[in-house]
Write an enzyme that holds these catalytic residues in place. Structure first.
Site, PDB file in Angstrom:
ATOM      1  N   CYS A 127      80.716 -20.815 103.432  1.00  0.00           N
ATOM      2  CA  CYS A 127      79.538 -20.448 104.229  1.00  0.00           C
ATOM      3  C   CYS A 127      79.945 -19.435 105.305  1.00  0.00           C
ATOM      4  O   CYS A 127      80.991 -19.611 105.948  1.00  0.00           O
ATOM      5  CB  CYS A 127      78.969 -21.709 104.880  1.00  0.00           C
ATOM      6  SG  CYS A 127      77.588 -21.311 105.955  1.00  0.00           S
ATOM      7  N   GLU A 160      86.022 -29.218 106.070  1.00  0.00           N
ATOM      8  CA  GLU A 160      85.780 -27.989 106.854  1.00  0.00           C
ATOM      9  C   GLU A 160      86.828 -27.864 107.968  1.00  0.00           C
ATOM     10  O   GLU A 160      87.402 -26.783 108.188  1.00  0.00           O
ATOM     11  CB  GLU A 160      84.376 -28.026 107.474  1.00  0.00           C
ATOM     12  CG  GLU A 160      84.082 -26.807 108.321  1.00  0.00           C
ATOM     13  CD  GLU A 160      82.783 -26.945 109.122  1.00  0.00           C
ATOM     14  OE1 GLU A 160      81.761 -27.363 108.555  1.00  0.00           O
ATOM     15  OE2 GLU A 160      82.817 -26.634 110.323  1.00  0.00           O
ATOM     16  N   SER A 200      78.413 -37.322 103.736  1.00  0.00           N
ATOM     17  CA  SER A 200      77.951 -36.062 104.325  1.00  0.00           C
ATOM     18  C   SER A 200      77.972 -36.153 105.851  1.00  0.00           C
ATOM     19  O   SER A 200      77.269 -36.969 106.453  1.00  0.00           O
ATOM     20  CB  SER A 200      76.538 -35.767 103.809  1.00  0.00           C
ATOM     21  OG  SER A 200      75.859 -34.930 104.707  1.00  0.00           O
TER      22      SER A 200
HETATM   23  S1  SF4 Z   1      75.469 -26.837 107.443  1.00  0.00           S
HETATM   24 FE1  SF4 Z   1      77.428 -25.932 106.805  1.00  0.00          FE
HETATM   25  S2  SF4 Z   1      76.981 -24.969 104.858  1.00  0.00           S
HETATM   26 FE2  SF4 Z   1      75.017 -25.338 105.844  1.00  0.00          FE
HETATM   27  S3  SF4 Z   1      74.539 -23.414 106.911  1.00  0.00           S
HETATM   28 FE3  SF4 Z   1      75.575 -24.780 108.356  1.00  0.00          FE
HETATM   29  S4  SF4 Z   1      77.731 -24.218 108.205  1.00  0.00           S
HETATM   30 FE4  SF4 Z   1      76.730 -23.385 106.420  1.00  0.00          FE
END
Ligand code: SF4
Length: 280
Positions: free
Chosen positions: A97, A127, A219
């Site tokens: 991302c 992450e 999550s």
């Molecule tokens: S939650 Fe994670 S994957 Fe989704 S837009 Fe935000 S940074 Fe990107």
């Protein structure tokens, strides 16, 4: 039963991009081509299972890989993993991302300038593990206020935060961290999608009798939503993965139920849950 869906529920921009990239690769896939995902593409078992059936194999490490294409998921990976994949000659499909990429760049840049890096986040989350891999795995990782005392005093400190952290947690911890260095640079790297989702969930929780948060058990952003809703509705917040987890009998006492969903929850799971609750 009245059901209200919170704004900004479900797939975020980064997850949507990762899913679209993956489906795009599946369309081009040759018969004998192997496509791997380094870790489950998103934190949603139903979606991951569906992708597996279509030919995306989830692998946890790259040691035994010698050919094929490999998808880097939205959480991103360390600099070292890119090097290893390139050395192996694998075809890299990068779905990191852009919000995560930004943090990796900040960390690399400031580490290179001699700053100690502090990441506010969960040290076990992919992450955060990936981000730490852009400063030689030397970052100080703080998940909660109680951990701050472990931080040594340093000259220069660069603070970043996991994209899915709660804003309040970032504010509290980063303010205290400022006392641990002579020079501090701070970056609130919580992504916009996360902020909007959390605000919408908080707002809705004050208006309904109960909140249902839909999302994978692993999550991170879903767990944050659950704790935000629990602050407002301590006994009337329910975390479910699919409709199978809905406590239908308990719901009968409510008049209005609010629904929100994590960034990895597909629209069809949200719609199915709303329909089921509405019919109670
Ligand atoms: S939650 Fe994670 S994957 Fe989704 S837009 Fe935000 S940074 Fe990107």
């Amino acid at each position: 039963m009245k059901v209200i869906l919170a704004d900004y529920s479900g797939f975020c921009f980064g997850v949507e991009k990762a899913i679209n990239t993956t489906f795009g690769e599946l369309e081009k896939k040759q018969k004998d081509q192997n496509i791997y995902s380094l870790g489950p593409l998103i934190h949603n078992n139903q979606v991951v299972k569906n992708l597996e059936e279509k030919g995306i194999e989830v692998i946890e490490n790259i040691e035994d890989l010698s050919e094929g294409s490999i998808i880097i998921r939205s959480h991103g990976v360390s600099e070292k993993i890119y090097e290893e994949l390139e050395n192996k000659g694998l075809n890299i499909i990068d779905a990191t991302c852009p919000f995560v990429r930004r943090i990796q760049n900040i960390v690399k840049n400031y580490y290179g300038k001699g700053y100690t890096i502090a990441i506010i986040g969960n040290s076990c989350h992919p992450e955060v593990i990936g981000i730490n891999g852009w400063c030689n795995n030397q970052a100080i990782i703080i998940n909660k206020e109680e951990d701050i005392h472990k931080v040594p005093s340093v000259d220069k400190l660069c603070i970043v935060v996991q994209t899915t952290m709660a804003v309040e947690q970032y504010n509290t911890i980063s303010e205290k961290l400022e006392n641990y260095a002579k020079e501090v640079v701070k970056f609130n790297t919580i992504c916009l999608a996360t902020k909007e989702r959390q605000n919408a969930a908080k707002h809705l929780a004050t208006k309904v009798d109960a909140m249902v948060v839909i999302g994978g058990q692993h999550s991170s952003n879903t767990q944050k939503l659950v704790s935000i809703c629990k602050k407002i509705k301590p006994n009337d917040t329910f975390h479910v993965e699919t409709i199978k987890d809905l406590p239908i009998n308990t719901f009968k006492k409510y008049e209005t139920i609010g629904v929100t969903a994590g960034a990895s929850t597909p629209r069809w799971i949200i719609s199915e849950a709303i329909e089921t609750i509405r019919n109670i």
